[in-house]
Design a protein around this motif. Sequence first.
Motif, mmCIF file in Angstrom:
data_model
loop_
_atom_site.group_PDB
_atom_site.id
_atom_site.type_symbol
_atom_site.label_atom_id
_atom_site.label_comp_id
_atom_site.label_asym_id
_atom_site.label_seq_id
_atom_site.Cartn_x
_atom_site.Cartn_y
_atom_site.Cartn_z
ATOM 1 N N ASP A 189 0.828 -1.198 0.000
ATOM 2 C CA ASP A 189 0.000 0.000 0.000
ATOM 3 C C ASP A 189 0.862 1.247 0.000
ATOM 4 O O ASP A 189 0.419 2.316 -0.400
ATOM 5 N N PHE A 190 2.098 1.104 0.493
ATOM 6 C CA PHE A 190 2.986 2.261 0.544
ATOM 7 C C PHE A 190 4.434 1.794 0.457
ATOM 8 O O PHE A 190 4.767 0.679 0.875
ATOM 9 N N VAL A 191 5.299 2.657 -0.099
ATOM 10 C CA VAL A 191 6.724 2.320 -0.203
ATOM 11 C C VAL A 191 7.538 3.400 0.498
ATOM 12 O O VAL A 191 7.308 4.596 0.284
ATOM 13 N N ILE A 192 8.474 2.969 1.349
ATOM 14 C CA ILE A 192 9.437 3.901 1.941
ATOM 15 C C ILE A 192 10.765 3.666 1.245
ATOM 16 O O ILE A 192 11.285 2.544 1.241
ATOM 17 N N ASP A 193 11.307 4.714 0.643
ATOM 18 C CA ASP A 193 12.514 4.582 -0.169
ATOM 19 C C ASP A 193 13.680 5.245 0.566
ATOM 20 O O ASP A 193 13.716 6.465 0.718
ATOM 21 N N HIS A 194 14.637 4.431 1.031
ATOM 22 C CA HIS A 194 15.802 4.988 1.724
ATOM 23 C C HIS A 194 17.067 4.552 0.983
ATOM 24 O O HIS A 194 17.824 3.724 1.457
ATOM 25 N N THR A 195 17.230 5.077 -0.221
ATOM 26 C CA THR A 195 18.411 4.727 -1.007
ATOM 27 C C THR A 195 19.260 5.985 -1.197
ATOM 28 O O THR A 195 18.823 7.090 -0.914
ATOM 29 N N PHE A 196 20.510 5.771 -1.646
ATOM 30 C CA PHE A 196 21.422 6.907 -1.882
ATOM 31 C C PHE A 196 22.030 6.805 -3.269
ATOM 32 O O PHE A 196 21.948 5.781 -3.932
ATOM 33 N N GLY A 197 22.709 7.870 -3.611
ATOM 34 C CA GLY A 197 23.541 7.862 -4.817
ATOM 35 C C GLY A 197 22.708 7.710 -6.082
ATOM 36 O O GLY A 197 21.754 8.426 -6.304
ATOM 37 N N LYS A 198 23.065 6.714 -6.901
ATOM 38 C CA LYS A 198 22.379 6.528 -8.173
ATOM 39 C C LYS A 198 21.029 5.824 -8.008
ATOM 40 O O LYS A 198 20.164 5.908 -8.874
ATOM 41 N N SER A 199 20.851 5.100 -6.899
ATOM 42 C CA SER A 199 19.661 4.251 -6.774
ATOM 43 C C SER A 199 18.327 4.983 -6.774
ATOM 44 O O SER A 199 17.391 4.487 -7.405
ATOM 45 N N PRO A 200 18.168 6.130 -6.075
ATOM 46 C CA PRO A 200 16.837 6.730 -6.029
ATOM 47 C C PRO A 200 16.246 6.961 -7.414
ATOM 48 O O PRO A 200 15.064 6.650 -7.647
ATOM 49 N N ALA A 201 17.077 7.464 -8.348
ATOM 50 C CA ALA A 201 16.582 7.709 -9.703
ATOM 51 C C ALA A 201 16.081 6.410 -10.322
ATOM 52 O O ALA A 201 15.028 6.377 -10.964
ATOM 53 N N LEU A 202 16.825 5.320 -10.094
ATOM 54 C CA LEU A 202 16.435 4.039 -10.675
ATOM 55 C C LEU A 202 15.156 3.508 -10.038
ATOM 56 O O LEU A 202 14.324 2.897 -10.716
ATOM 57 N N VAL A 203 15.005 3.760 -8.735
ATOM 58 C CA VAL A 203 13.786 3.310 -8.059
ATOM 59 C C VAL A 203 12.570 4.044 -8.621
ATOM 60 O O VAL A 203 11.541 3.423 -8.934
ATOM 61 N N ILE A 204 12.710 5.372 -8.768
ATOM 62 C CA ILE A 204 11.592 6.163 -9.305
ATOM 63 C C ILE A 204 11.200 5.634 -10.692
ATOM 64 O O ILE A 204 10.032 5.343 -10.965
ATOM 65 N N LYS A 205 12.220 5.516 -11.537
ATOM 66 C CA LYS A 205 11.984 5.099 -12.901
ATOM 67 C C LYS A 205 11.373 3.697 -12.951
ATOM 68 O O LYS A 205 10.384 3.454 -13.654
ATOM 69 N N GLY A 206 11.942 2.792 -12.163
ATOM 70 C CA GLY A 206 11.484 1.402 -12.170
ATOM 71 C C GLY A 206 10.051 1.274 -11.699
ATOM 72 O O GLY A 206 9.232 0.589 -12.324
ATOM 73 N N LEU A 207 9.713 1.961 -10.593
ATOM 74 C CA LEU A 207 8.351 1.867 -10.077
ATOM 75 C C LEU A 207 7.366 2.456 -11.074
ATOM 76 O O LEU A 207 6.287 1.914 -11.305
ATOM 77 N N GLN A 208 7.772 3.568 -11.689
ATOM 78 C CA GLN A 208 6.897 4.211 -12.657
ATOM 79 C C GLN A 208 6.634 3.294 -13.849
ATOM 80 O O GLN A 208 5.495 3.135 -14.294
ATOM 81 N N GLN A 209 7.717 2.660 -14.328
ATOM 82 C CA GLN A 209 7.571 1.781 -15.491
ATOM 83 C C GLN A 209 6.704 0.572 -15.181
ATOM 84 O O GLN A 209 6.009 0.050 -16.045
ATOM 85 N N ASN A 210 6.779 0.117 -13.918
ATOM 86 C CA ASN A 210 5.983 -1.044 -13.543
ATOM 87 C C ASN A 210 4.577 -0.669 -13.102
ATOM 88 O O ASN A 210 3.859 -1.497 -12.530
ATOM 89 N N GLY A 211 4.236 0.598 -13.301
ATOM 90 C CA GLY A 211 2.870 1.006 -13.040
ATOM 91 C C GLY A 211 2.535 1.196 -11.576
ATOM 92 O O GLY A 211 1.363 1.207 -11.212
ATOM 93 N N TYR A 212 3.562 1.346 -10.719
ATOM 94 C CA TYR A 212 3.251 1.599 -9.318
ATOM 95 C C TYR A 212 3.049 3.097 -9.129
ATOM 96 O O TYR A 212 3.866 3.896 -9.574
#
Lengths: 423, 355
Positions: A229-252
């Motif tokens: 129901d909710f995601v908490i994102d605690h990443t650094f460096g290059k990862s946050p951008a990839l998390v945003i992109k990945g979740l968006q692409q997977n329709g989250y």
Amino acid sequence: MTPRSARFLTLALGVAMAAAYTGSARAADKGTILLGMQCDRTGPTQVVGTALCPGTHDYIDMINAQGGVDGWKIEADEVDNAYTVPPAIAEYERAKQQGAVGVMVYGTPQTEALNQRLEQDKIPGTSPGFGIAASADGKYYPYLFPIAANYWSQGAAAVQFAKQQLGGSLKGKKIAYIFYDNPAGHEPLPVVEQLSKDEGFTLQTFAVPPPGVDVSSQVLAIAQQFRPDFVIDHTFGKSPALVIKGLQQNGYPLDKVVALVWASGEADILGAGGWKVAQGYNTMQFAGAGENYPVINEIKAFYKKAGKAPPATMASTVYYNRGVFQAAVWVAAVKNALKLSNGKKPTPTDVAKGFEMIKDFKLGGLVPPITISPTDHEGGGWVRIFQVKGEAFVPKTDWFRGYRDLVVAKEAKIAEQMAQKSN
Amino acid sequence: MFHSETGVFKTSYAADMALYPLPVARWTVAALAAVFLVGVPLLFTPYMMTLLNLVLIAVVGAIGLNILVGSTGQISIGHGGFMSVGAYTAANLIVRLHLPFWLAIPAGGLMAALIGIIVGIPSLRIKGIYLAVATLASQFIIEWTINHVTWISGGIEASIQVPPPSVFGVKLVTPTALYFFLLFFAVLAIVATLNLMRSRIGRAFIAIRDQDIAAEIIGINIFKYKLYAFAISSFYAGVTGVLYTYYYGIANYEQFGIDVSINYLAMIIIGGLGSVLGAIFGAAFITLLPEAVRLFLKHYGSMVFSQDAVLRIVPNMQLILFGGLIIFFLVVEPEGLNRLWRNIRNYFRVWPFSY
């Protein structure tokens, strides 16, 4: 060390001191108050330093141009530690020798390595948003000032925000915690785990191993299998951008994601493919994002008056504003310290006390109402959520704190444990 | 040092193999001791002391790595990992059992040596670049283990705070006090290695480096001596880790990342592979160069750039100059600073009668 290099160093040091003397003689009515300032314009986290450090300098330059702090000029002596520890130690000793009244530390390992020295030399140091979480407890860490929400406060605030967004109850809900697999990434976990028991939600963790350049399997597991129901994102460096992109692409839906403070910069949004991709993404901030603050306008006016265009780094508002925030809290502490020293040059201890006298410090809304006390060096642990809307971060909540009692109790407990261990 | 060997005749093997083959060398050592024991503490400021202390710690680590890479011809890109092993072993012993430094330091070294032996086992079958990858893996395995096993890492940000070392009840906290503490271990490492390299074990190492098949044929147990090399080298790395822990007041594996492993390799390559003096030169060079470049740019950079630009340019120039100087020195003398020093010495040895 060979005698020759020693001589070179003596020479260089002599030149440094001569330069400092002539500088102070020219500069001000009363003199210069020196602050050590560590930065990382190179190294693994340079995306932060290249915007944060100019912010700190700009604010201090502006204060100096306005006549300084009660007639005293402030000099922030910047050094690049490139997120490595040995230069941080050497540069701290140099700043101390030159009479610095405090040091802005940068980096968690660096803060940890300098902690004992700060305490022993009675010189205050700041570590906004990183460093030793337990140092929020001023009783056991008298000379270390996190001055902003630590990882525990951030984790608690993230859960609080999720609760608010999911209609006031987390019972039976599912929350995913995706984190960079290093000590700082683990840090908020105990708080979030405790809350999952208290609030009755299912917590699943997803570790991103360093260097964090591939998050596809974690993102897939979140969006396709766990479906939280909710995601908490605690990443650094290059990862946050990839998390945003990945979740968006997977329709989250990104409005069901909240990022802790080091996954919340402009660089992360742009790295994900631009503002369009990140619509709805919630970012947590300990200093305001965006440009719409009196102090930022003042800095722009200051540049205009000098006949210069505002620097391009200002566009990276999240980190730039954190730099301004850091500088402003130091200036406030020095101002308080001057009251204690009756206008004479303050000692480092005065400045440390000056920090503890900071009360309801808002800086025109750029920072939360910070109140630092001898026991609370975190300044209250305030954060604010800004959501990506259009091409900007738009405030989603007011300054708030999550589960403050739980966080404070934990801070006190761990601080005591650590203090006992090291004695 | 600069002196003539005229009139020195060695009449026994023992004299030939002595640590100081020339009488004048004793005076050199005495002079060096005077400089480091009296001169330096009196003349250096705390800041210079701090830099020197960082060099002393690096000397121990670089000498250790040099035993493995320079003398035995094996490679390790995992020495940062061994340092963390030493650091956490000692930190746990100090905090849980309150061990004094003279027990914690060897304990950290021994644990690192044990792990080093395990990592060294593949060296029997693989060589060169393959071994490099195996040791690189060990770096990441050690980091992962410390990060995830809270029993080792203490649980809070994977770091353990330790009190400063104390000698006869006096806590060593000032840069000068820590200097003597670190100098003792640096000198111990130097003397031990000089002696090791002229012993049977040291000669076996060199034989393996020069031609391992030939070494095996003349009766050297390659497996045993390779593992010795890994064990001894990791022991030094472990001790380095403990010294860093005492120096920083905290054990934290993020202080011993892959960049540290590579930095130490850079030290011995620039200093000169296979020599103790080279490792010392390299440690000093790599530790002091960034600082020297920074001070230089800070005070003379404003002649060319504006003050604001200096702040932006200095950190990057520092990296460029650092890399450039390393390439320059290696082009001038591929065998490292030690060879450069020997060339200078050989020139003056016969000066002014160079024919």
